[in-house]
Design a protein around this motif. Sequence first.
Motif, PDB file in Angstrom:
ATOM      1  N   PHE A   1      50.415  45.880 -58.122  1.00 16.34           N
ATOM      2  CA  PHE A   1      51.132  47.161 -56.806  1.00 16.34           C
ATOM      3  C   PHE A   1      51.470  47.062 -55.802  1.00 16.34           C
ATOM      4  O   PHE A   1      52.323  47.729 -55.402  1.00 16.34           O
ATOM      5  CB  PHE A   1      50.570  49.148 -56.923  1.00 16.34           C
ATOM      6  CG  PHE A   1      50.096  49.199 -58.768  1.00 16.34           C
ATOM      7  CD1 PHE A   1      50.980  49.824 -59.797  1.00 16.34           C
ATOM      8  CD2 PHE A   1      48.424  49.605 -58.405  1.00 16.34           C
ATOM      9  CE1 PHE A   1      50.081  49.892 -60.076  1.00 16.34           C
ATOM     10  CE2 PHE A   1      47.596  49.713 -60.264  1.00 16.34           C
ATOM     11  CZ  PHE A   1      47.865  49.552 -61.098  1.00 16.34           C
ATOM     12  N   SER A   2      51.281  46.196 -54.900  1.00 17.98           N
ATOM     13  CA  SER A   2      51.606  46.105 -53.164  1.00 17.98           C
ATOM     14  C   SER A   2      51.940  44.531 -53.458  1.00 17.98           C
ATOM     15  O   SER A   2      51.136  43.892 -53.818  1.00 17.98           O
ATOM     16  CB  SER A   2      51.203  46.956 -52.524  1.00 17.98           C
ATOM     17  OG  SER A   2      51.102  46.014 -51.309  1.00 17.98           O
ATOM     18  N   SER A   3      52.820  44.313 -52.924  1.00 17.50           N
ATOM     19  CA  SER A   3      53.251  42.784 -52.141  1.00 17.50           C
ATOM     20  C   SER A   3      53.406  42.736 -50.775  1.00 17.50           C
ATOM     21  O   SER A   3      53.423  41.298 -50.767  1.00 17.50           O
ATOM     22  CB  SER A   3      54.273  42.109 -52.826  1.00 17.50           C
ATOM     23  OG  SER A   3      55.436  42.856 -52.354  1.00 17.50           O
TER      24      SER A   3
ATOM     25  N   CYS B   1      52.686  54.380 -54.783  1.00 14.96           N
ATOM     26  CA  CYS B   1      53.610  54.424 -53.930  1.00 14.96           C
ATOM     27  C   CYS B   1      54.837  53.405 -54.828  1.00 14.96           C
ATOM     28  O   CYS B   1      56.039  53.567 -54.745  1.00 14.96           O
ATOM     29  CB  CYS B   1      53.044  53.508 -53.254  1.00 14.96           C
ATOM     30  SG  CYS B   1      52.388  54.204 -51.554  1.00 14.96           S
ATOM     31  N   HIS B   2      54.154  52.619 -55.477  1.00 14.91           N
ATOM     32  CA  HIS B   2      54.652  51.519 -56.464  1.00 14.91           C
ATOM     33  C   HIS B   2      55.934  52.446 -56.812  1.00 14.91           C
ATOM     34  O   HIS B   2      56.858  52.346 -58.167  1.00 14.91           O
ATOM     35  CB  HIS B   2      54.484  50.403 -57.640  1.00 14.91           C
ATOM     36  CG  HIS B   2      54.566  49.692 -57.482  1.00 14.91           C
ATOM     37  ND1 HIS B   2      55.114  50.445 -59.863  1.00 14.91           N
ATOM     38  CD2 HIS B   2      55.017  48.484 -57.955  1.00 14.91           C
ATOM     39  CE1 HIS B   2      55.785  49.290 -60.104  1.00 14.91           C
ATOM     40  NE2 HIS B   2      55.529  48.094 -59.506  1.00 14.91           N
ATOM     41  N   ASP B   3      55.246  53.693 -57.832  1.00 10.12           N
ATOM     42  CA  ASP B   3      55.718  53.920 -58.873  1.00 10.12           C
ATOM     43  C   ASP B   3      57.485  55.261 -58.203  1.00 10.12           C
ATOM     44  O   ASP B   3      58.108  55.670 -59.097  1.00 10.12           O
ATOM     45  CB  ASP B   3      55.130  54.953 -59.658  1.00 10.12           C
ATOM     46  CG  ASP B   3      54.284  54.540 -60.404  1.00 10.12           C
ATOM     47  OD1 ASP B   3      54.309  53.320 -60.887  1.00 10.12           O
ATOM     48  OD2 ASP B   3      53.664  54.568 -61.480  1.00 10.12           O
TER      49      ASP B   3
ATOM     50  N   ALA C   1      47.628  53.467 -53.862  1.00 11.25           N
ATOM     51  CA  ALA C   1      49.337  52.299 -53.963  1.00 11.25           C
ATOM     52  C   ALA C   1      50.382  52.281 -55.216  1.00 11.25           C
ATOM     53  O   ALA C   1      51.386  51.690 -55.418  1.00 11.25           O
ATOM     54  CB  ALA C   1      48.735  50.827 -54.154  1.00 11.25           C
ATOM     55  N   LYS C   2      49.344  52.649 -55.596  1.00  9.85           N
ATOM     56  CA  LYS C   2      50.451  53.154 -57.528  1.00  9.85           C
ATOM     57  C   LYS C   2      51.203  54.476 -57.739  1.00  9.85           C
ATOM     58  O   LYS C   2      52.510  53.319 -57.958  1.00  9.85           O
ATOM     59  CB  LYS C   2      48.937  53.002 -58.704  1.00  9.85           C
ATOM     60  CG  LYS C   2      50.302  53.181 -60.131  1.00  9.85           C
ATOM     61  CD  LYS C   2      49.048  53.770 -61.336  1.00  9.85           C
ATOM     62  CE  LYS C   2      49.686  53.820 -62.532  1.00  9.85           C
ATOM     63  NZ  LYS C   2      50.713  54.338 -63.183  1.00  9.85           N
TER      64      LYS C   2
ATOM     65  N   LYS D   1      57.283  52.074 -49.744  1.00 11.94           N
ATOM     66  CA  LYS D   1      56.542  50.116 -49.452  1.00 11.94           C
ATOM     67  C   LYS D   1      55.568  50.856 -49.104  1.00 11.94           C
ATOM     68  O   LYS D   1      55.341  51.865 -48.266  1.00 11.94           O
ATOM     69  CB  LYS D   1      57.388  49.881 -48.138  1.00 11.94           C
ATOM     70  CG  LYS D   1      59.205  48.703 -48.655  1.00 11.94           C
ATOM     71  CD  LYS D   1      58.116  47.753 -49.365  1.00 11.94           C
ATOM     72  CE  LYS D   1      59.760  47.274 -49.712  1.00 11.94           C
ATOM     73  NZ  LYS D   1      59.755  45.664 -50.940  1.00 11.94           N
ATOM     74  N   CYS D   2      54.746  49.642 -49.369  1.00 10.69           N
ATOM     75  CA  CYS D   2      53.546  49.941 -49.426  1.00 10.69           C
ATOM     76  C   CYS D   2      52.680  49.084 -48.714  1.00 10.69           C
ATOM     77  O   CYS D   2      52.111  47.815 -49.367  1.00 10.69           O
ATOM     78  CB  CYS D   2      52.329  50.582 -50.466  1.00 10.69           C
ATOM     79  SG  CYS D   2      50.396  50.780 -50.071  1.00 10.69           S
TER      80      CYS D   2
ATOM     81  N   ASN E   1      59.330  54.103 -55.506  1.00  8.68           N
ATOM     82  CA  ASN E   1      59.597  53.170 -54.657  1.00  8.68           C
ATOM     83  C   ASN E   1      59.675  53.125 -53.069  1.00  8.68           C
ATOM     84  O   ASN E   1      60.532  53.201 -52.580  1.00  8.68           O
ATOM     85  CB  ASN E   1      61.145  53.233 -54.663  1.00  8.68           C
ATOM     86  CG  ASN E   1      61.793  52.723 -56.431  1.00  8.68           C
ATOM     87  OD1 ASN E   1      60.639  51.542 -57.481  1.00  8.68           O
ATOM     88  ND2 ASN E   1      62.084  53.907 -56.812  1.00  8.68           N
TER      89      ASN E   1
END
Length: 332
Positions: free
Chosen positions: A146-148, A111-113, A108-109, A117-118, A115
Amino acid sequence: MNSGNTNNVSVLGIGNVGCQILSNLETKSDFGKFTYISQSLEDIPQSSKGHFLKLDMKIGGSISIPMIRSLCKSQIDEISNSIISSDYVIITCNPGEKISAALVPLIAKLCHDNNTKCIPILSMPYDHETHRHFNAGVTLTKIKEFSSNIILIDNDEILESLPRIPISDAFNLIYSKIALSLSSLFSNNHERLENLLEITEDDKYSLLSFGESSHDENTNVAVKNALQMLSNTTNPSSISRVLLFLNGNSKLSTTDVLSSINMIKGQVNESQISHNYSTSDSDTMAVLISSGLSQTKFDDYDPLSNIFAGNNLDTDIEYHVNENLDIPTLSD
């Protein structure tokens, strides 16, 4: 980002439960990339056309989550390019399993770093799996950093809805029903995936629930069962947005759809409701994604999160520290 298909979607099944769900989902959808990640070959179906990553723990016995993360990081790094080159990454897992608790926050991190979408889809531990509750709670808190677009699944409610069958058959049926509900929502359609992201985009949580009805029953029975599953897990009045998907039989009508929407409005007050539907020869399934949840039955799984009201002092992803640092010692 792709605008017309879902070929650039990576779907990862992590651990035993994640791989079981993914195995069922693979037969029901046409996403471009499926990856099974587990330390056991038994979790990986032989019939799959997806990619396999068998994790090499190098050591046996019971090991900590930070240790698992350290031992597996180089293998995760090997598939990181495939993950971050995707438009979307969907993860299925039980966050109470150690392998999931170790790797899902890491992915998840990643993906977050980058950009990407996770969408973590978390099949939560059963009530009787108390040994997994704390891991699940802590993992949920870390993923939230790390994910919304976190979607929770209450397995106990699904189990309650099943007929009396052998427990091994029940687990297999649960994974199959979860996969069927997910395939209905995604439906290999870019617009539906974007709609799901819009509904679940929140700093809180979303919950997946579903209900079914036979050919001889009307659609309202399926919607009523989905709402019952929802209300047993959370307070429906706290929901801000709902996505309803009806997979109905050939008799599904616009009147059925409007009646279903009105039933949901009666439960979730002023929530924003989106809907979609399809028809098939199978029994009717009503799938709900309800978002904006500030409280669920899983809040007590991470007591520290409750104590600090969600403002945990340490949100870093921990790794095992090698104690053999080869630091020279002073001789006498």
